[in-house]
Scaffold this motif. Structure first.
Motif, PDB file in Angstrom:
ATOM      1  N   TYR A  81      -1.376   0.151 -10.248  1.00 23.22           N
ATOM      2  CA  TYR A  81      -1.498   0.854  -8.956  1.00 23.22           C
ATOM      3  C   TYR A  81      -0.226   1.652  -8.672  1.00 23.22           C
ATOM      4  O   TYR A  81      -0.276   2.849  -8.398  1.00 23.22           O
ATOM      5  CB  TYR A  81      -1.769  -0.168  -7.847  1.00 23.22           C
ATOM      6  CG  TYR A  81      -1.755   0.408  -6.435  1.00 23.22           C
ATOM      7  CD1 TYR A  81      -2.868   1.081  -5.939  1.00 23.22           C
ATOM      8  CD2 TYR A  81      -0.641   0.266  -5.609  1.00 23.22           C
ATOM      9  CE1 TYR A  81      -2.863   1.604  -4.644  1.00 23.22           C
ATOM     10  CE2 TYR A  81      -0.626   0.780  -4.323  1.00 23.22           C
ATOM     11  CZ  TYR A  81      -1.741   1.448  -3.841  1.00 23.22           C
ATOM     12  OH  TYR A  81      -1.731   1.951  -2.563  1.00 23.22           O
ATOM     13  N   THR A 128     -11.678   1.526  -8.707  1.00 25.93           N
ATOM     14  CA  THR A 128     -11.594   2.807  -9.417  1.00 25.93           C
ATOM     15  C   THR A 128     -11.593   2.594 -10.933  1.00 25.93           C
ATOM     16  O   THR A 128     -12.273   3.298 -11.667  1.00 25.93           O
ATOM     17  CB  THR A 128     -10.312   3.541  -8.960  1.00 25.93           C
ATOM     18  OG1 THR A 128     -10.511   3.912  -7.598  1.00 25.93           O
ATOM     19  CG2 THR A 128     -10.022   4.779  -9.782  1.00 25.93           C
ATOM     20  N   GLU A 134      -4.768  -2.403  -0.765  1.00 28.26           N
ATOM     21  CA  GLU A 134      -5.058  -1.333  -1.722  1.00 28.26           C
ATOM     22  C   GLU A 134      -4.516  -1.590  -3.131  1.00 28.26           C
ATOM     23  O   GLU A 134      -5.148  -1.228  -4.113  1.00 28.26           O
ATOM     24  CB  GLU A 134      -4.533  -0.006  -1.170  1.00 28.26           C
ATOM     25  CG  GLU A 134      -5.348   1.168  -1.657  1.00 28.26           C
ATOM     26  CD  GLU A 134      -4.856   2.470  -1.077  1.00 28.26           C
ATOM     27  OE1 GLU A 134      -5.561   3.008  -0.215  1.00 28.26           O
ATOM     28  OE2 GLU A 134      -3.776   2.955  -1.479  1.00 28.26           O
ATOM     29  N   LYS A 146      -5.761   7.609  -6.499  1.00 29.22           N
ATOM     30  CA  LYS A 146      -6.704   7.629  -5.383  1.00 29.22           C
ATOM     31  C   LYS A 146      -7.778   8.707  -5.546  1.00 29.22           C
ATOM     32  O   LYS A 146      -8.872   8.595  -4.997  1.00 29.22           O
ATOM     33  CB  LYS A 146      -5.908   7.906  -4.097  1.00 29.22           C
ATOM     34  CG  LYS A 146      -6.502   7.323  -2.852  1.00 29.22           C
ATOM     35  CD  LYS A 146      -5.614   7.653  -1.642  1.00 29.22           C
ATOM     36  CE  LYS A 146      -6.245   7.224  -0.360  1.00 29.22           C
ATOM     37  NZ  LYS A 146      -6.329   5.796  -0.163  1.00 29.22           N
ATOM     38  N   ASN A 147      -7.452   9.753  -6.306  1.00 25.44           N
ATOM     39  CA  ASN A 147      -8.398  10.880  -6.430  1.00 25.44           C
ATOM     40  C   ASN A 147      -9.213  10.852  -7.716  1.00 25.44           C
ATOM     41  O   ASN A 147      -9.951  11.785  -8.012  1.00 25.44           O
ATOM     42  CB  ASN A 147      -7.629  12.209  -6.366  1.00 25.44           C
ATOM     43  CG  ASN A 147      -6.879  12.324  -5.064  1.00 25.44           C
ATOM     44  OD1 ASN A 147      -7.399  11.947  -4.005  1.00 25.44           O
ATOM     45  ND2 ASN A 147      -5.644  12.806  -5.121  1.00 25.44           N
ATOM     46  N   ASP A 182     -14.493   7.133  -3.335  1.00 24.16           N
ATOM     47  CA  ASP A 182     -13.858   6.976  -2.004  1.00 24.16           C
ATOM     48  C   ASP A 182     -14.641   5.990  -1.142  1.00 24.16           C
ATOM     49  O   ASP A 182     -14.062   5.131  -0.468  1.00 24.16           O
ATOM     50  CB  ASP A 182     -13.805   8.317  -1.253  1.00 24.16           C
ATOM     51  CG  ASP A 182     -12.768   9.247  -1.840  1.00 24.16           C
ATOM     52  OD1 ASP A 182     -12.003   8.791  -2.718  1.00 24.16           O
ATOM     53  OD2 ASP A 182     -12.737  10.424  -1.439  1.00 24.16           O
ATOM     54  N   MET A 221      -0.181   5.725  -8.609  1.00 20.36           N
ATOM     55  CA  MET A 221      -0.336   6.326  -7.280  1.00 20.36           C
ATOM     56  C   MET A 221       0.680   7.457  -7.112  1.00 20.36           C
ATOM     57  O   MET A 221       1.764   7.389  -7.678  1.00 20.36           O
ATOM     58  CB  MET A 221      -0.141   5.266  -6.196  1.00 20.36           C
ATOM     59  CG  MET A 221      -1.369   4.427  -5.935  1.00 20.36           C
ATOM     60  SD  MET A 221      -2.789   5.378  -5.411  1.00 20.36           S
ATOM     61  CE  MET A 221      -2.514   5.506  -3.655  1.00 20.36           C
ATOM     62  N   ASN A 223     -14.384   2.409  -2.631  1.00 23.36           N
ATOM     63  CA  ASN A 223     -13.048   1.848  -2.357  1.00 23.36           C
ATOM     64  C   ASN A 223     -12.929   1.411  -0.908  1.00 23.36           C
ATOM     65  O   ASN A 223     -12.417   0.326  -0.618  1.00 23.36           O
ATOM     66  CB  ASN A 223     -11.964   2.887  -2.657  1.00 23.36           C
ATOM     67  CG  ASN A 223     -11.463   2.792  -4.083  1.00 23.36           C
ATOM     68  OD1 ASN A 223     -10.963   1.753  -4.496  1.00 23.36           O
ATOM     69  ND2 ASN A 223     -11.616   3.852  -4.850  1.00 23.36           N
ATOM     70  N   GLU A 270       0.846  -1.195   0.000  1.00 22.93           N
ATOM     71  CA  GLU A 270       0.000   0.000   0.000  1.00 22.93           C
ATOM     72  C   GLU A 270       0.879   1.242   0.000  1.00 22.93           C
ATOM     73  O   GLU A 270       1.891   1.306   0.714  1.00 22.93           O
ATOM     74  CB  GLU A 270      -0.936  -0.010   1.212  1.00 22.93           C
ATOM     75  CG  GLU A 270      -1.789  -1.264   1.217  1.00 22.93           C
ATOM     76  CD  GLU A 270      -3.025  -1.205   2.100  1.00 22.93           C
ATOM     77  OE1 GLU A 270      -3.126  -0.280   2.923  1.00 22.93           O
ATOM     78  OE2 GLU A 270      -3.887  -2.087   1.944  1.00 22.93           O
ATOM     79  N   MET A 297      -7.908  -1.234  -5.249  1.00 21.39           N
ATOM     80  CA  MET A 297      -8.199   0.067  -5.863  1.00 21.39           C
ATOM     81  C   MET A 297      -8.312   0.048  -7.392  1.00 21.39           C
ATOM     82  O   MET A 297      -9.271   0.607  -7.939  1.00 21.39           O
ATOM     83  CB  MET A 297      -7.176   1.112  -5.399  1.00 21.39           C
ATOM     84  CG  MET A 297      -7.579   2.505  -5.820  1.00 21.39           C
ATOM     85  SD  MET A 297      -6.506   3.758  -5.151  1.00 21.39           S
ATOM     86  CE  MET A 297      -7.129   3.885  -3.496  1.00 21.39           C
TER      87      MET A 297
END
Ligand code: FAD
Ligand code: DLZ
Ligand code: SF4
Length: 512
Positions: free
Chosen positions: A318, A408, A400, A326-327, A385, A322, A388, A106, A404
């Protein structure tokens, strides 16, 4: 002077990078059950029980091999409650001049680890996690310069590089992909075998009591814990999959049956992800089954694609994307997660069954995660969010790096099509084709509109209509958009009206 080597809950592998070159009499191994990791999201009770029990068993194996190991239990009197706190404590107790770590799964843990050298004034070495078949550098170099990062092309490179399921330089069977054969519904007379189950031993029993006491307010049921907690047991799960389920894995990979949460899937993600099994051995066993004539090619290729293709691909993606990933919220989804995701209290039988099974087992198979739960989250416009966080909490295989991209990228299309070429959106007729959920549902899958109609039916068209600006030009959505464009205004208004009523009711937390 000695070296400290920290082993995380998902690093339970004897040939872990940070264990190589370990000096038995000089180095200190550290494993910690800490509040920070167990509570940064409120993980399913079974997930915590599984990891703590597997950690304790692994620690015993390491001490059995002669290692010096400090193990901090969750309710240990001096437990500092965080990875850093426990590392610092050991550094103060022993004469540590170096810390060796394996790259975590992560991003937030990596950032944390990268701060330790300065905070402790001790050299920190973070080694690549070589349990994966593609290094992060290899993935990044594959991705470089490509407009689209399609899994299928990455997977073909991996097949060639590792020479899995190849005849010379050609794929076995002369095709890379046998997916078209893998979309059958389960015939009524077929009944999948029971999953491999293990009795709880004294270590697991102690952990179950700890989890019942300390994590009572976390999601999920603790009863009927039957996971493997050692490598030896995980190998039995793998063996039984290869000998009993793999033969039907391909045909029924996408099938869903009420009361059959395990189907012909392998149930090894828990063990692969925490290190009790390696992807290489899993793929080799599946290939051997094909070469020995024990399983057909569509099953074996389909299975290998999941492990060699999807699993490696989502990890690469990922770490490549990253922390920005995440956003991502391409479709600007804002709705809160409905309450029924926690209590399964919904009249939609497909969702009710999948959430109930998730609560019972900390497991749902892929097509339930994708085409029932994920499809609903997409169509209802749930915020990435919240979705997830839910997926990270509820599944015992969730970290994650793997959760994710699946949420996502795969289910929410929140990365705008980096992972998927089109959103995995479907109406009730798909669910009815691939499952028997609709037979016992309050809603009518054949009805397109009205209070009795299956909500997936109008939500599907409303989703396309709502997101026309962003999705209308997607070549893979040409057909549904042509159908939508041909609809009369009246029909579209009815779809909008039904969707609004449904979504407003959802927002009020009334039962839908
Ligand atoms: P099988 O169906 O038997 O597949 C074999 C193996 O292939 C799995 O054990 C897994 O290691 C790998 N695999 C299959 N599909 C994927 C995939 N899409 N991504 C990565 N690996 C894959 N998998 C996780 O391990 N952890 C997660 O947190 C996770 N979250 C998911 C969230 C969503 C929204 C979706 C759609 C999928 C998610 N998956 C996740 C992928 C997949 O659903 C699970 O790996 C699978 O259901 C685990 O059960 P199994 O071991 O019986 O898998
Ligand atoms: C998921 C989890 C939980 C529940 N508890 C711990 C823990 O107590 N100690 C630990 O080392 N790791 C735990 N983990 C896993 C981490 O939160 C994290 O997801 C992975 O270690 C990332 O590689
Ligand atoms: Fe799900 Fe609709 Fe079928 Fe009900 S009718 S089970 S809501 S797909």
């Amino acid at each position: 002077m000695s070296t400290l080597r920290l082993i995380l809950a998902d690093q339970l592998s004897h040939d872990l990078a940070s264990l190589k070159d370990c000096e038995l009499d000089n180095d200190w191994l550290l494993m910690v059950e800490v509040r920070e990791e167990a509570n940064y999201v409120k993980h399913h009770k079974k997930k915590i029980a599984f990891l703590f029990s597997a950690m304790r068993h692994f620690a015993n194996e390491l001490t059995g091999k002669g290692h010096q190991l400090v193990y901090t239990k969750y309710d240990g009197k001096d437990n500092k409650g965080s990875l850093f706190g426990e590392v610092k404590r050991l550094c103060e107790q022993k004469n540590i001049d170096k810390i060796i770590l394996t790259h975590p799964g992560e991003y937030r843990v990596l950032v944390e680890m990268q701060s330790w050298q300065e905070k402790l004034n001790i050299a920190v070495e973070i080694r690549q996690d070589d349990r994966f078949l593609a290094s992060l550098e290899e993935f990044a170099s594959w991705a470089q310069g490509r407009k689209q990062l399609r899994m299928e092309f990455f997977y073909r490179e991996m097949r060639k590089a590792w020479h899995f399921l190849m005849d010379g330089d050609k794929p076995v069977g002369d095709k890379w992909n046998f997916d078209s054969a893998n979309r059958k519904a389960l015939p009524k007379e077929m009944s999948p075998p029971q999953p491999t189950k293990f009795e709880t031993d004294a270590i697991t029993q102690e952990v179950l009591e700890l989890v019942a006491k300390e994590f009572d307010d976390h999601f999920g049921q603790l009863e009927n814990f039957h996971f493997a907690v050692t490598r030896e047991q995980a190998l039995v799960v793998l063996d039984e999959f290869i000998s009993q389920r793999l033969v039907n894995f391909g045909d029924y990979q996408d099938a869903m049956v009420q009361g059959q949460p395990w189907m012909y899937h392998s149930h090894i993600s828990f063990y692969l992800n925490c290190g009790l099994l390696t992807p290489k051995e899993v793929i080799e066993q599946a290939e051997n089954a094909y070469r020995n004539g024990d399983a057909p090619l569509n099953a074996v290729e389909g299975f290998i694609r999941q492990v060699l293709g999807w699993r490696e691909y989502v990890r690469g993606l990922y770490w490549l994307k990253m922390p920005d990933y995440k956003n991502e919220n391409f479709l600007e989804a804002t709705r809160s997660l409905p309450k029924f995701f926690w209590d399964a209290n919904t009249k939609m039988n497909c969702l009710h069954q999948c959430i109930k099974e998730t609560s019972e087992n900390a497991y749902a198979h892929h097509i339930q995660r994708l085409m029932i739960l994920g499809n609903f989250a997409l169509l209802a416009g749930l915020h990435p969010d919240e979705v997830n966080e839910w997926y990270l909490i509820v599944y015992a295989d969730a970290y994650e790096w793997v959760e994710m991209p699946n949420v996502t990228g795969m289910i929410l299309f929140a990365d705008g099509g980096l992972l998927a070429s089109k959103p995995y959106a479907a109406s009730g007729s798909y669910i009815n084709k691939m499952s028997n959920y609709c037979k016992s549902c309050h809603y009518k899958v054949k009805d397109k509109n009205g209070s009795q109609a299956c909500p997936f039916n109008y939500l599907y068209w409303d989703f396309l209509d709502r997101n026309k600006e962003k999705l209308g030009n997607n070549p893979r959505l040409g057909m549904p958009y042509r159908t939508l464009n041909k609809m009369t205004d009246e029909k579209r208004q009815i779809i909008q009206r039904d969707s609004q009523i449904f979504l407003q009711t959802l927002d009020t937390y009334e039962k839908v």
